[in-house]
Structures are given as C-alpha cells and as structure tokens.
Design an enzyme around this catalytic site. Structure first.
Site, PDB file in Angstrom:
ATOM      1  N   HIS A 184      43.027 -11.660  -1.752  1.00  0.00           N
ATOM      2  CA  HIS A 184      42.338 -10.401  -2.064  1.00  0.00           C
ATOM      3  C   HIS A 184      40.827 -10.551  -1.879  1.00  0.00           C
ATOM      4  CE1 HIS A 184      40.900  -7.491  -5.462  1.00  0.00           C
ATOM      5  NE2 HIS A 184      40.933  -6.861  -4.301  1.00  0.00           N
TER       6      HIS A 184
HETATM    7 CA    CA Z   1      42.855  -9.775   2.174  1.00  0.00          CA
END
Ligand code: CA
Ligand code: ZLV
Ligand code: ZN
Length: 397
Positions: A183
């Site tokens: 992320h």
């Molecule tokens: Ca990513």
C-alpha cells in the site's frame, strides 16, 4: 486529448545517477540497489539509450528535501552513521529506525543514497513541468512509505511526495497510481487533505496465517482518506485490496476498469505511476502471480491516456526480474518491441539465471515459479470493482 497516442511518439527521458548502485542495506536485507545496475545494463544492451534523453541528475539538496520533510528528521538522517547510531536514543525509534524487524537500517552513505534517488525524481518532475519530456523515468525512486518525520518500510525520504509537490506548481490536478504490491501509505497520507492530488493504490491486503497483517497493514477499500465532511481531500483516495496469487487476466481487467474510471472522473493534468516490481510472480516479498507483460500493461494503459507521465520504480526483490520488467517498461514508453532472446553481450548475464522457465529470455514464464495459490475469485474482484466505482461518486460533489 485523452486516449490519443501521439502519432510522432512521445519524448521520453531517463533520469539516473549510477552512484545509487553502490549502497548496501546489509547482506540479509531484501532491498538491493544493485538491481538498478542490472536494469541499466539491460536498457543499454537493447540500445534503448538511443531512443530517449539521458540525464545524470545531481543529488537533491537539504532545502529541496525540507519542502516536505521535517528539518530535525533530516538533520538526524544526514548525521547518523553505523558508528554513531545509538539505538537507546528515543529519537532513533521515533524516526523509524531500529525495532525488531530493522526494516530501515542505518548504513554507510545513507544520506548520499536518499539525496541521489530524490534528486532523480525531482529532475524528472522538472523535465515534465518545463515540457522537455512527455514521459520522465526514474527507476531508482518510488519510496512510497516514508513520512514527513519518519522512515518506514525501506523508505527514508519520500521522493514521490517531493516530485508531486513540484508538479503541483504547474498542474492543477495530479493523479498518483501505485502498483507496488504494498500500500502506498506515505503518499496517500501526505496529500490526504487536498483535492489536487488523487491517490490510487493496488496492493496485497489481509491477515496472514501467522496472524500478522501484510505490510503496512492499511489500504482496505473502505479507507478513503479523511471523513471530516469539510476536508477538501475527502474521497480523493482509492485503495484496491487484493488477495494472494492474482493472475494476469484478473489484474489487467481490474487495473484497466478502475484506473480508467478514475481518469475519466478526475481528469488529471499529470500522472505519477509508481511501478514497484514486487507485484511480479516469484518476487521474494510479494504474493502475486503477474508476468512481466501484465505488469507492463499498466504502463501501456497509463501512457495511452496521453497525460504527462512520471514513471518511477519502488519495490522489487528478485533483482533479475526487476531488471527485466523495468527494461520492458522503458521500451513501452519509447514504443519499441524488444526481442525475447536476451542480448548475449550483457556484462551480468549470469545474474539472469534463475528458477524461471527461460533463463536467457527477456520474458520468462513467472507462473512457473508460482508459490501462492490464487485466492481471488471473479466474484470477489467484481465486488471490489463495484465498491471502487461507488467510492468514486464522492468526486461528483
Ligand atoms: Ca500499491
Ligand atoms: O516495496 O522479511 O513486515 C517499497 C516497498 O513497498 C514488516 N516489514 C515488519 C512489520 C513487522 N515486520 C517485520 C517482519 C520481517 C519479515 C522478514 C524481511 C527480512 C529482512 C528484512 C526485511 C524483511 C521484510 N520486512 C519483509 N517485509 C517487510 C516489511 C516492510 C516491507 C517494505 C516494502 C517496501 C520499497
Ligand atoms: Zn513493495
């Protein structure tokens, strides 16, 4: 115009300072800056240097890094060495160093290393704002976890935030897209209170069998930035959580559908694509099953929008495949087709021998090294797409 390839091709620039290669995080650390040596060797062996402008950018200055980062953090970062590092100093842990995992070790030349990769991203961003390039590439950048005053997940200085801040001096809206398997939390957090940057990250999300969340543990589809209704950044963030083992067809469909919808709605004036190669099959830290051409499909898709593009690296922990992927993606930018047989005169040809079917190929079958069963069903992915399109309705005001 959107979706129109320029008939005469794009002006591409390559920003790289070879001094980054010589930095070592430590022998057991998965981040290997010499993967950039392999990448450059492949790019040169295929003759791609004749198709773009090459630049060797100077390191970023302290003042340039201070546009985003805290000066006390930078002062710590510029002074710390393996000899004077004091793990008992409370600021040491506060700044993201040490701890159990030691993801962010203090190594010789650390300050030089961060200034080199950040200088290259800044130089690439400048080339876009002064319209010297349509696409500017920095494979040494993409360190998306770094915070204003803390290192995190192998990232000490956030070159992406710095580059986007520069792009914002000339562009009303910047779209950030992140295909690293992790992320892109640092970039998302830095711009959470503005509507001038939209952040879109595709990543592995979930709890492992051992009970630990996949790093950094954030990025569910429900996380859309601040919830305060008067915050301008509300809804200008989209997270696409993916499970282990996603395959080429599934990823390409997901990426094209969701990214296309974001571009249609947000109408960015510039795009930054973090092309972390740890989303490939057979990556040492990743969990996906993508082949090189499916990863490169994301670059092709973003290029086809016809918006000025900053293309940067990121994760990638199986160096031979990182080099193959970034070489392929460089060729996508300049519009070249590369032969699948690796040139025989590459200096580090031995480095391309691995577990894949096709050691001497540019495009080995990375499904043959699959270690992760596919937990993504079409049903689950359709739900994610549906929810993502629903989240985008915030943009309608
Ligand atoms: Ca990513
Ligand atoms: O690719 O693995 O999981 C951009 C990027 O996105 C963690 N860190 C931390 C939180 C508690 N754990 C430690 C678990 C360590 C597991 C063994 C390693 C072995 C040696 C050194 C580092 C790791 C490691 N660390 C693997 N995954 C992590 C993550 C950080 C991932 C950063 C991804 C960076 C460049
Ligand atoms: Zn990563």
């Amino acid at each position: 115009a959107y979706g129109m390839e320029k008939p005469q091709g794009y002006k591409v620039s390559f920003h790289y300072n070879p001094h980054v290669e010589y930095h070592h995080f430590g022998s057991s650390h998965p981040m290997k800056p010499w993967r950039l040596t392999l990448t450059k060797q492949l790019v040169l062996a295929y003759g791609l240097e004749y198709t773009m402008d090459l630049f060797e950018p100077r390191p970023a200055s302290l003042d340039e890094l201070a546009i985003f980062h805290d000066r006390e953090y930078l002062s710590f970062l510029s002074n710390v060495t393996p000899l004077n590092a004091n793990p008992d100093d409370p600021s040491y842990l506060n700044y993201g160093f040490g701890g159990e995992s030691n993801d962010c070790p203090v190594f010789d030349g650390l300050w030089n290393y961060v200034c080199l990769y950040s200088g290259a991203s800044l130089h690439a961003a400048h080339n876009l704002t002064n319209q010297q390039s349509d696409i500017a590439i920095n494979w040494s950048g993409g360190l998306h976890h770094a915070r204003k005053k803390a290192a995190s997940g192998f990232c000490y200085v956030n070159d992406i935030v710095l580059a986007i801040q520069h792009l914002l001096t000339q562009n009303q809206r910047v779209l950030y897209i992140d295909i690293d398997v992790h992320h892109g939390d640092g970039v998302e957090h830095a711009f959470e209170s503005t509507d001038r940057v939209f952040t879109l990250s595709y990543h592995k999300y979930g709890i492992d069998r051992n009970g630990y969340p996949f790093f950094p543990g954030t990025g569910n589809i429900t996380e859309m930035g601040p919830t305060d209704p008067i915050n301008r950044g509300k809804g200008h963030c989209l997270n696409i959580p993916i499970e282990d083992g996603i395959d080429d067809g599934q990823y390409k469909h997901l990426f094209k559908t969701v990214t296309g919808a974001v571009v249609d709605k947000y109408r960015p004036n510039a795009i930054v694509l973090q092309s972390g190669a740890d989303s490939l099959g057979g990556d040492r830290l990743g969990r996906f099953n993508l082949n090189i051409k499916a990863h490169g499909f994301c670059v092709e898709t973003v290029k086809s929008y016809g918006v000025p593009l900053l293309l940067i690296g990121g994760g990638g922990y199986t160096p031979r495949n990182v080099a193959r992927t970034w070489c392929h993606e460089t060729s996508v930018c300049v519009g070249a087709n590369l032969h699948n047989d690796l040139p025989t005169h590459i200096p580090y040809i031995m480095a391309f021998e691995g577990k894949e079917n096709g050691d001497s190929k540019l495009y080995p079958d990375l499904h043959s090294v699959k270690r992760h069963d596919n937990s993504n069903t079409q049903e689950k992915l359709d739900k994610i797409i549906e929810q993502a399109l629903e989240n985008l309705r915030y943009l309608e005001g």
